[in-house]
Design a protein around this motif. Structure first.
Motif, PDB file in Angstrom:
ATOM      1  N   GLU A   1       0.997  -1.268  -0.073  1.00 31.66           N
ATOM      2  CA  GLU A   1      -0.093   0.217   0.072  1.00 31.66           C
ATOM      3  C   GLU A   1       0.724   1.315  -0.129  1.00 31.66           C
ATOM      4  O   GLU A   1       0.594   2.209  -0.760  1.00 31.66           O
ATOM      5  N   GLU A   2       1.885   1.262   0.830  1.00 33.49           N
ATOM      6  CA  GLU A   2       2.900   2.249   0.864  1.00 33.49           C
ATOM      7  C   GLU A   2       3.559   2.482  -0.476  1.00 33.49           C
ATOM      8  O   GLU A   2       3.793   3.866  -0.891  1.00 33.49           O
ATOM      9  N   ALA A   3       3.938   1.474  -1.285  1.00 31.13           N
ATOM     10  CA  ALA A   3       4.587   1.554  -2.417  1.00 31.13           C
ATOM     11  C   ALA A   3       3.560   2.198  -3.601  1.00 31.13           C
ATOM     12  O   ALA A   3       4.208   2.895  -4.281  1.00 31.13           O
ATOM     13  N   LEU A   4       2.407   1.672  -3.526  1.00 26.26           N
ATOM     14  CA  LEU A   4       1.644   2.566  -4.186  1.00 26.26           C
ATOM     15  C   LEU A   4       1.290   4.037  -4.167  1.00 26.26           C
ATOM     16  O   LEU A   4       1.296   4.778  -5.058  1.00 26.26           O
ATOM     17  N   ARG A   5       1.443   4.287  -2.950  1.00 30.26           N
ATOM     18  CA  ARG A   5       1.509   5.742  -2.603  1.00 30.26           C
ATOM     19  C   ARG A   5       2.574   6.442  -3.172  1.00 30.26           C
ATOM     20  O   ARG A   5       2.702   7.487  -3.809  1.00 30.26           O
ATOM     21  N   VAL A   6       3.771   6.030  -2.686  1.00 35.40           N
ATOM     22  CA  VAL A   6       4.948   6.524  -3.222  1.00 35.40           C
ATOM     23  C   VAL A   6       5.167   6.505  -4.810  1.00 35.40           C
ATOM     24  O   VAL A   6       5.392   7.387  -5.481  1.00 35.40           O
ATOM     25  N   PHE A   7       4.558   5.595  -5.635  1.00 31.67           N
ATOM     26  CA  PHE A   7       4.729   5.495  -6.947  1.00 31.67           C
ATOM     27  C   PHE A   7       3.739   6.671  -7.335  1.00 31.67           C
ATOM     28  O   PHE A   7       4.127   7.066  -8.572  1.00 31.67           O
ATOM     29  N   GLY A   8       2.754   6.723  -6.722  1.00 34.22           N
ATOM     30  CA  GLY A   8       1.803   7.799  -7.237  1.00 34.22           C
ATOM     31  C   GLY A   8       2.191   9.181  -7.226  1.00 34.22           C
ATOM     32  O   GLY A   8       1.855   9.842  -8.103  1.00 34.22           O
ATOM     33  N   ASP A   9       3.094   9.380  -6.351  1.00 32.44           N
ATOM     34  CA  ASP A   9       3.635  10.606  -6.112  1.00 32.44           C
ATOM     35  C   ASP A   9       5.057  10.819  -7.175  1.00 32.44           C
ATOM     36  O   ASP A   9       5.512  12.090  -7.272  1.00 32.44           O
ATOM     37  N   ASN A  10       5.624   9.790  -7.616  1.00 25.08           N
ATOM     38  CA  ASN A  10       6.790   9.744  -8.309  1.00 25.08           C
ATOM     39  C   ASN A  10       6.628   9.094  -9.464  1.00 25.08           C
ATOM     40  O   ASN A  10       7.410   8.230  -9.999  1.00 25.08           O
ATOM     41  N   THR A  11       5.407   9.022 -10.563  1.00 23.13           N
ATOM     42  CA  THR A  11       4.941   8.135 -11.442  1.00 23.13           C
ATOM     43  C   THR A  11       6.236   8.228 -12.591  1.00 23.13           C
ATOM     44  O   THR A  11       6.539   7.189 -13.000  1.00 23.13           O
ATOM     45  N   ALA A  12       6.325   9.173 -12.824  1.00 21.95           N
ATOM     46  CA  ALA A  12       7.052   9.585 -14.065  1.00 21.95           C
ATOM     47  C   ALA A  12       8.582   9.367 -13.721  1.00 21.95           C
ATOM     48  O   ALA A  12       9.608   9.219 -14.916  1.00 21.95           O
ATOM     49  N   ALA A  13       9.111   9.266 -12.572  1.00 21.19           N
ATOM     50  CA  ALA A  13      10.495   9.322 -12.334  1.00 21.19           C
ATOM     51  C   ALA A  13      11.102   7.887 -11.981  1.00 21.19           C
ATOM     52  O   ALA A  13      12.209   7.578 -12.454  1.00 21.19           O
ATOM     53  N   ILE A  14       9.942   7.062 -11.739  1.00 25.71           N
ATOM     54  CA  ILE A  14      10.583   5.689 -11.272  1.00 25.71           C
ATOM     55  C   ILE A  14      10.666   4.620 -12.327  1.00 25.71           C
ATOM     56  O   ILE A  14       9.859   4.698 -13.460  1.00 25.71           O
ATOM     57  N   ASP A  15      12.125   4.264 -12.523  1.00 25.46           N
ATOM     58  CA  ASP A  15      12.444   3.343 -13.609  1.00 25.46           C
ATOM     59  C   ASP A  15      12.395   2.050 -13.300  1.00 25.46           C
ATOM     60  O   ASP A  15      12.318   1.061 -14.172  1.00 25.46           O
ATOM     61  N   LEU A  16      12.742   1.643 -12.037  1.00 27.53           N
ATOM     62  CA  LEU A  16      12.702   0.169 -11.574  1.00 27.53           C
ATOM     63  C   LEU A  16      11.914   0.148 -10.375  1.00 27.53           C
ATOM     64  O   LEU A  16      12.195   0.913  -9.343  1.00 27.53           O
ATOM     65  N   LEU A  17      11.139  -1.162 -10.110  1.00 30.54           N
ATOM     66  CA  LEU A  17      10.653  -1.543  -8.838  1.00 30.54           C
ATOM     67  C   LEU A  17      11.295  -2.828  -8.366  1.00 30.54           C
ATOM     68  O   LEU A  17      11.572  -3.854  -8.990  1.00 30.54           O
ATOM     69  N   LEU A  18      11.924  -2.590  -7.126  1.00 28.12           N
ATOM     70  CA  LEU A  18      12.660  -3.738  -6.677  1.00 28.12           C
ATOM     71  C   LEU A  18      11.972  -4.200  -5.151  1.00 28.12           C
ATOM     72  O   LEU A  18      11.858  -3.432  -4.234  1.00 28.12           O
TER      73      LEU A  18
END
Length: 742
Positions: free
Chosen positions: A635-652
């Motif tokens: 759940e927290e990862a989805l919130r972080v991704f929502g705030d940085n959608t265009a910047a994230i290149d890799l999900l570990l």
């Protein structure tokens, strides 16, 4: 009704029946010949119609090619004209042959020939004028309408011929249908008459002889029922009279007790069977005294078990009958014993798997924290050799713990495999020099290869690890030196072998055998050699997981492993891997890893519920130059991704996460929002979210915990490699930067 009268009646009935059948047969034969002739004439008409239509099409093709050439002046447009001109003569000749039986059509064809010739001459002149003079001259000739007239005459003649031939075809088809209907009704009527005659004759015979044979038929039926019942049983059955002599038996009785046929006959005594089985060293029956003093209560069974010399396990049951005799029933329980053994093995595997799965995740997380921090600290220390040495020892111990956990997972068949088609003939020669260096000069390593080797379907890294484990075990079995032989070849395990080994599926396999000339093992040791933590080595010399890992890997790959050993004669372990069919062959190549670690500037979202593991993973990535974002659950990862959608290149992300959003669910949701995001899973125990049937799902990238700093750096770079370009930086360090179009 006397026997003579019945015989005469039967003779009369069958005589009349034969006469009817002969009459029907003669008429039917004549009608079938007529029908075949009509069918041939119908087919002849179809051929004539097809030739006429082809002739008309050829004329139109010639005119079409001529018109195209006149308009364009290109020689390519003359191809239909040239082809049609060549076919017209052939088609006219074919029609003359096909209509030889029709004078009217012959006359029309002779009249059509000059028309076609004139038309071809007109077309040829037009083409020549277009080629020599020009398009206007060709058009003037076309506008005279001479060619159009020839074409109309030809089409009118062909239309008349088609009408004539279609009318003849219709008449022939009608005649054919009429003949077929006549034959059909004649055959049906004759068949019905013959059936009625047979029924009448059968009724007469049944009435005449039913009473005289009723008793005999009942006796035969009862005897047949008893024999069929006995022979249909998969058990051996023998019935003994009150005087202990044999009265009835089935074929399985001889087979299961391995008795000679001459011995099994009515009146044979039970004592003879008991003495024979005891003397032959086979599955001995009860002695005569045991039967006489045993239980004689009706329907009370005496049950005991015996084992034949060939290993078949028999259950023998003696049931007393009310008249004083008894029934001996022999059941082959070999398959049940094998099934029980397989079930026990499966239950043991399940218990170990549950235990291993329960501790692997948490234990690997702890090892990850230890190993990651040690790697991180070691990278920062310079010049202090003692501290570096101690850190290396601690890292070695942590890695050793990870290896033990991996071996347990391998035995429990819960390690994620990435199977591929392997060409053992190409990979094994590269492994032999490594084995020579590892085993030492006192061990001679031989390699034997068969021609035409099939590719094997297995995980290349796990296969190499299995061969190394077997080689190291062989070295320990030859402390004074010896010979290690690696042999590869093709092997077909047939149905007979599969029946004797319940866990094997019949089929094609690639065999890899590792043999040594060591001290060998006793049968008791061989039976337990694949059990985890079982070892014959002294304390501190082995964990007992090497062969267990080999066993689990082979079974998880769908293969079979067999061990042969005798004290003082050495040991051979044969691995049978499934044959790879229709898959690309991967040829393993060893290459030395580069000295420098790949670095990068991409943005990585790290999702891990264990704070210590998350912290060290983020620290390693940050030290490598990556921009790191972190989250403790899905759940927290989805919130972080929502705030940085265009910047994230890799999900570990860890595979196992607390809460409703697991690692696989998180990756699917993120990639649904932004498909270009790469995903790298990390876990010490994968369960079934990204691993199914022991194999990684297609396209899934996984790094197992605990991982080293170098492993994480290379795996992240590998995962990002498709959309990130390598760029050389100062100090020959490779960095990963986003492509401009990414």
């Amino acid at each position: 009704m006397s026997k003579r009268i019945v015989a005469r009646a039967n003779l009369l009935v069958f005589g009349v029946l034969l006469a009817i059948l002969a009459l029907v047969g003669v008429v039917t034969w004549e009608r079938l010949n007529a029908t075949r002739e009509a069918r041939e004439w119908s087919q002849h008409s179809y051929r004539v119609l097809a030739a006429m239509k082809d002739l008309g099409i050829a004329l139109r093709d010639a005119e079409t090619g001529q018109r195209g050439y006149i308009i364009t002046g290109k020689d390519d447009y003359l191809a239909p004209y040239d082809s049609a001109r060549d076919r017209l003569g052939v088609l006219q000749g074919e029609l003359l042959k096909l209509t030889a039986d029709n004078p009217v059509q012959q006359d029309r064809l002779r009249a059509l020939a000059p028309i076609i010739q004139h038309k071809l001459e007109e077309l040829a002149q037009t083409v020549q004028l277009r080629r020599d003079v020009g398009v206007e001259a060709a058009r003037r000739l076309v506008n005279t309408d001479a060619g159009r007239g020839f074409m109309k005459e030809a089409e009118a003649t062909l239309a008349a011929m088609l009408g004539e031939e279609e009318a003849r075809l219709a008449r022939r088809l009608g005649e054919n249908d009429a003949r077929a209907a006549w034959v059909r009704w004649t055959t049906l009527g004759g068949s019905l008459l013959a059936i009625l005659t047979l029924l009448w004759a059968a009724r007469l015979l049944n009435q005449a002889w039913s009473r005289s044979y009723l008793t005999e038929a009942e006796q035969r039926t009862q005897a047949l029922r008893l024999r069929t019942t006995l022979d249909s049983l998969s058990q051996g059955v023998a019935v003994f009279a009150p005087d202990r002599t044999l009265t009835n038996w089935n074929a399985c009785f001889l087979v299961l007790l391995d008795l000679p046929k001459a011995m099994v006959r009515p009146g044979a005594s039970y004592a003879a069977f008991s003495e024979h089985t005891a003397e032959a060293g086979g599955p001995a029956l009860e002695t005569w005294d045991q039967v006489r003093h045993g239980s004689n209560a009706p329907r009370e069974a005496t049950v005991y078990e015996r084992t034949r010399a060939d290993g078949h396990h028999l259950e023998i049951r003696r049931t007393t009958m009310p008249d004083g005799g008894f029934v001996l029933t022999i059941s082959d329980m070999t398959k049940r014993a094998q099934a029980e053994g397989v079930l026990r093995e499966a239950q043991k595997m399940q218990a170990i798997g549950q235990l291993t799965g329960g501790i692997a995740h948490d234990f690997n997380n702890l090892l990850q924290v230890i190993l990651g921090n040690l790697e991180f600290v070691r990278a920062k220390l310079d010049g202090d050799g003692k501290l570096q040495s101690r850190i290396e020892r601690a890292a070695w111990a942590a890695q050793r713990g990870a290896t033990l956990t991996g071996q347990l997972l391998a035995f429990a068949r819960k390690q994620p495999l990435a199977p591929a088609a392997i060409d053992l003939a190409a990979t094994m020669p590269d492994l032999v020099p490594l084995l020579r260096r590892t085993l030492g000069e006192h061990i001679e390593v031989r390699y034997v290869e068969s021609a035409g080797l099939w590719p094997a379907m297995a995980d290349p890294a796990q296969l190499e690890s299995a061969v190394l484990n077997l080689a190291l075990n062989a070295r320990d079995a030859m402390p004074g030196g010896g010979r290690l032989t690696i042999e590869i070849g093709n092997k077909v395990l047939d149905d007979a072998y599969a029946r004797d080994h319940a866990e094997v599926a019949a089929g094609d396999y690639t065999m890899l055998a590792v043999s040594d000339t060591g001290h060998g093992m006793t049968p008791d040791v061989v039976r337990r050699v694949f059990e985890p933590f079982f070892t014959t080595k002294p304390d501190g010399k082995g964990t007992g997981l090497g062969l267990a890992m080999v066993f689990g890997f082979v079974k998880q790959s769908g293969g079979h492993v067999k061990i042969y050993s005798e004290p003082g004669e050495g040991t051979t372990v044969k691995i049978y891997l499934p044959r790879a069919v229709g898959a690309l062959v991967a040829i393993g190549q060893r290459s030395a890893p580069p000295v420098d670690l790949p670095r990068g500037s991409a943005t990585v979202l790290v999702v891990e519920d264990e704070a210590a593991v998350r912290e060290i993973a983020c620290a390693i990535l940050s030290d490598l130059g990556y921009r790191v974002l972190e989250a403790a659950d899905g759940e927290e990862a989805l919130r972080v991704f929502g705030d940085n959608t265009a910047a994230i290149d890799l999900l570990l992300t860890d595979v196992i996460l607390p809460g409703k959003v697991k690692g696989r669910d998180l990756s699917e949701r993120i990639q649904a929002l932004r498909p270009k995001v790469k995903v790298l899973f990390m876990s010490g125990y994968t369960e079934n979210s990204i691993v199914h049937h022991g194999r990684l799902d297609d396209g899934v990238q996984l790094i197992g915990k605990p991982f080293k700093r170098e492993q994480l750096a290379r795996k992240v770079a590998e995962t990002l490699g498709a959309e990130f370009a390598p760029v050389a930086e100062a100090g020959n360090v490779v960095a990963l930067r986003p492509r401009p179009d990414a």
